[in-house]
Write a protein that holds these residues in place. Structure first.
Motif, mmCIF file in Angstrom:
data_model
loop_
_atom_site.group_PDB
_atom_site.id
_atom_site.type_symbol
_atom_site.label_atom_id
_atom_site.label_comp_id
_atom_site.label_asym_id
_atom_site.label_seq_id
_atom_site.Cartn_x
_atom_site.Cartn_y
_atom_site.Cartn_z
ATOM 1 N N LYS A 94 1.001 -1.205 -0.086
ATOM 2 C CA LYS A 94 -0.043 -0.053 -0.004
ATOM 3 C C LYS A 94 0.928 1.133 -0.106
ATOM 4 N N ILE A 95 1.808 1.412 0.876
ATOM 5 C CA ILE A 95 2.511 2.400 1.003
ATOM 6 C C ILE A 95 3.403 2.598 -0.548
ATOM 7 N N VAL A 96 3.853 1.789 -1.096
ATOM 8 C CA VAL A 96 4.555 1.946 -2.374
ATOM 9 C C VAL A 96 3.479 2.228 -3.512
ATOM 10 N N VAL A 97 2.415 1.584 -3.479
ATOM 11 C CA VAL A 97 1.421 1.710 -4.830
ATOM 12 C C VAL A 97 0.662 3.105 -4.545
ATOM 13 N N GLU A 98 0.406 3.591 -3.256
ATOM 14 C CA GLU A 98 -0.380 4.805 -3.112
ATOM 15 C C GLU A 98 0.589 6.062 -3.682
ATOM 16 N N LYS A 99 2.004 5.844 -3.337
ATOM 17 C CA LYS A 99 2.826 6.845 -3.847
ATOM 18 C C LYS A 99 3.123 7.076 -5.471
ATOM 19 N N ASP A 100 3.181 5.546 -5.794
ATOM 20 C CA ASP A 100 3.380 5.601 -7.307
ATOM 21 C C ASP A 100 2.439 4.415 -7.851
ATOM 22 N N PRO A 101 1.216 4.988 -8.270
ATOM 23 C CA PRO A 101 0.194 4.040 -8.774
ATOM 24 C C PRO A 101 0.792 3.102 -10.056
ATOM 25 N N THR A 102 1.359 3.921 -10.775
ATOM 26 C CA THR A 102 1.484 3.503 -12.320
ATOM 27 C C THR A 102 2.908 3.177 -12.579
ATOM 28 N N GLU A 103 3.653 3.037 -11.527
ATOM 29 C CA GLU A 103 5.204 2.425 -11.738
ATOM 30 C C GLU A 103 6.154 3.536 -12.612
ATOM 31 N N LYS A 104 5.828 4.824 -12.287
ATOM 32 C CA LYS A 104 6.639 5.858 -13.014
ATOM 33 C C LYS A 104 8.005 5.975 -12.144
ATOM 34 N N GLY A 105 8.007 5.337 -11.042
ATOM 35 C CA GLY A 105 9.337 5.450 -10.232
ATOM 36 C C GLY A 105 9.253 4.503 -9.117
ATOM 37 N N GLU A 106 9.075 4.736 -7.863
ATOM 38 C CA GLU A 106 9.342 3.795 -6.791
ATOM 39 C C GLU A 106 8.927 2.436 -6.685
ATOM 40 N N ARG A 107 7.641 2.491 -7.577
ATOM 41 C CA ARG A 107 6.803 1.262 -7.447
ATOM 42 C C ARG A 107 7.925 0.139 -7.873
ATOM 43 N N ALA A 108 8.639 0.414 -8.959
ATOM 44 C CA ALA A 108 9.668 -0.567 -9.592
ATOM 45 C C ALA A 108 10.298 -1.420 -8.415
ATOM 46 N N ILE A 109 10.595 -1.052 -7.279
ATOM 47 C CA ILE A 109 11.113 -1.717 -6.357
ATOM 48 C C ILE A 109 10.486 -2.905 -5.831
ATOM 49 N N LEU A 110 9.249 -3.041 -6.250
ATOM 50 C CA LEU A 110 8.314 -4.363 -6.084
ATOM 51 C C LEU A 110 8.826 -5.600 -6.962
ATOM 52 N N ASN A 111 9.690 -4.928 -7.820
ATOM 53 C CA ASN A 111 10.138 -5.914 -9.002
ATOM 54 C C ASN A 111 11.556 -6.627 -8.519
ATOM 55 N N PHE A 112 12.007 -6.400 -7.062
ATOM 56 C CA PHE A 112 13.073 -7.003 -6.637
ATOM 57 C C PHE A 112 13.102 -8.448 -6.913
ATOM 58 N N GLY A 113 13.980 -9.065 -7.487
ATOM 59 C CA GLY A 113 14.220 -10.420 -7.960
ATOM 60 C C GLY A 113 13.569 -11.108 -8.901
ATOM 61 N N HIS A 114 12.682 -9.941 -9.568
ATOM 62 C CA HIS A 114 11.792 -10.569 -10.917
ATOM 63 C C HIS A 114 12.444 -10.205 -12.233
ATOM 64 N N THR A 115 13.476 -9.621 -12.348
ATOM 65 C CA THR A 115 14.344 -9.582 -13.696
ATOM 66 C C THR A 115 14.615 -10.914 -14.017
ATOM 67 N N ILE A 116 15.607 -11.478 -13.068
ATOM 68 C CA ILE A 116 16.096 -12.747 -13.662
ATOM 69 C C ILE A 116 15.282 -13.665 -13.221
#
Ligand code: GLY
Length: 369
Positions: free
Chosen positions: A230-252
């Motif tokens: 919630k803290i992350v998506v409220e600040k950046d709902p459409t992944e313009k910036g910080e929401r990308a951190i939720l992708n930790f571990g996801h690229t590989i």
């Protein structure tokens, strides 16, 4: 008394997440959306249909205008535009109109696909998420990402589209098979690693209760995970910036998932991707060697893999470039500065990624040594 979280945007409430221990309150929660005048379509998969569709339908059937169920074959292979087309056809046959509502009952594939149908059918109809896997409860049902895979590209076609409600029956986590359950734990550990060291410690301290699937611990674990999301998506709902951190571990992780043709669970791939990302963080001087090994080894007691055999690292590397988390030809890589603090890094080179993949690659030569 059930617990609730509200997801806001621009300081306005958008939808609630309710935490229950059964499906009994679903009709009362949906009454707020005037379901007495609506047709409802429960969209689920073949596996979850057998487990929960009857129970959900018995709660809803006398409370709405019409109730139908659509089930597609379970598994990531169904997350595509063919399934979307089949659901459109079913809704048209049943004369669903813009005022009607879709209910996504199941895991991430059901939620993402149903959400995408809801976003696009008649230019948008209401939908409700009823996530039944740990992965869906702590991640995919929250934050409004919907979509499907396209050829080898995971989640390539989609929309940000918010549900009206997320209804979580925490007791559903008790029926998950072990692999599915621990796969979700990888996403729970992610929140600790990227956002809050105390939560990471809590996960480790609660290991026994997590293994036992103690209901109070499960509820606390899901609620806390959703609070960080919630803290992350409220600040950046459409992944313009910080929401990308939720992708930790996801690229590989996504690259391995695709390379192994979805034979591994999503969370297993995220655990492997997280180890590789933590290794790269160490190599780039962000984490100490001790921090890296502690992070790596902590996946093991939660039945998550930290190495993988029978892969071609070059092909995994090539697949990371087809991941959509790109900025120009640079990958937006998520690294760790310490436990509880993630950073977005666009300077990670192909060689660094390859070294991360080699770190988790357990080759036959290693075995021979
Ligand atoms: N699962 C990552 C996100 O919702 O942004």
């Amino acid at each position: 008394m059930s617990q609730r979280l509200t997801i806001n945007q621009n300081n306005k409430p958008i939808y609630d997440i309710v935490y229950e221990h059964d499906f009994e309150e679903l009709a009362n929660e949906l009454a707020a959306f005037d379901i007495a005048d609506k047709k409802l379509c429960v969209i689920t998969d073949s596996k979850v249909k057998g487990l929960y569709a009857d129970e959900v339908c018995s709660v809803l059937k006398d409370r709405c205008k019409m109730l139908v169920v659509y089930a597609f074959a379970d598994g990531e292979q169904s997350k595509n535009l063919d399934t979307v087309k089949d659901i459109y056809a079913f809704l048209i046959e049943n004369k669903f109109e813009r005022n009607d509502m879709l209910l996504a009952l199941g895991g991430g594939v059901v939620g993402d696909t149903t959400g995408f149908v809801a976003a696009t059918y008649l230019r948008g109809v209401d939908f409700v998420q009823i996530p039944t896997t740990l992965l869906a409860q702590v991640d995919s049902s929250v934050g409004g990402k919907t979509g499907v895979d396209f050829d080898q590209y995971k989640n390539m076609v989609g929309a940000f589209y918010m549900p009206k409600l997320v209804y979580m029956n925490i007791a559903a986590l008790k029926t998950l098979d072990d692999r599915q359950y621990y796969s979700g734990i990888a996403e729970v550990m992610k929140y600790g690693l990227i956002k809050n060291a105390n939560f990471y410690e809590w996960i480790i301290d609660s290991m026994y209760e997590i293994h036992e699937r103690d209901i109070e611990t499960l509820e606390e674990m899901v609620l806390k995970s959703c609070t960080y999301k919630k803290i992350v998506v409220e600040k950046d709902p459409t992944e313009k910036g910080e929401r990308a951190i939720l992708n930790f571990g996801h690229t590989i992780g996504h690259a391995i998932e695709k390379y192994k043709n979805f034979e591994l669970m999503h969370g297993e791939c995220v655990a492997l991707g997280s180890v590789a990302a933590a290794y790269i963080s160490w190599q780039k001087g962000l984490l100490t060697k001790e921090e890296y090994y502690e992070i790596r080894d902590m996946f093991v007691p939660f039945n998550l893999p930290i190495s993988i055999d029978k892969i071609n690292p070059e092909e995994i590397l090539a697949l990371t470039a087809s991941d959509k988390k790109m900025e120009g030809d640079r990958i937006k890589f998520i690294l760790l500065k310490k436990v509880g603090k993630a950073v977005i890094d666009t300077s990670v080179t192909k060689d660094e990624i390859k070294a991360g993949i080699h770190e988790i690659y357990f080759s036959e030569e290693d075995w021979d040594e």
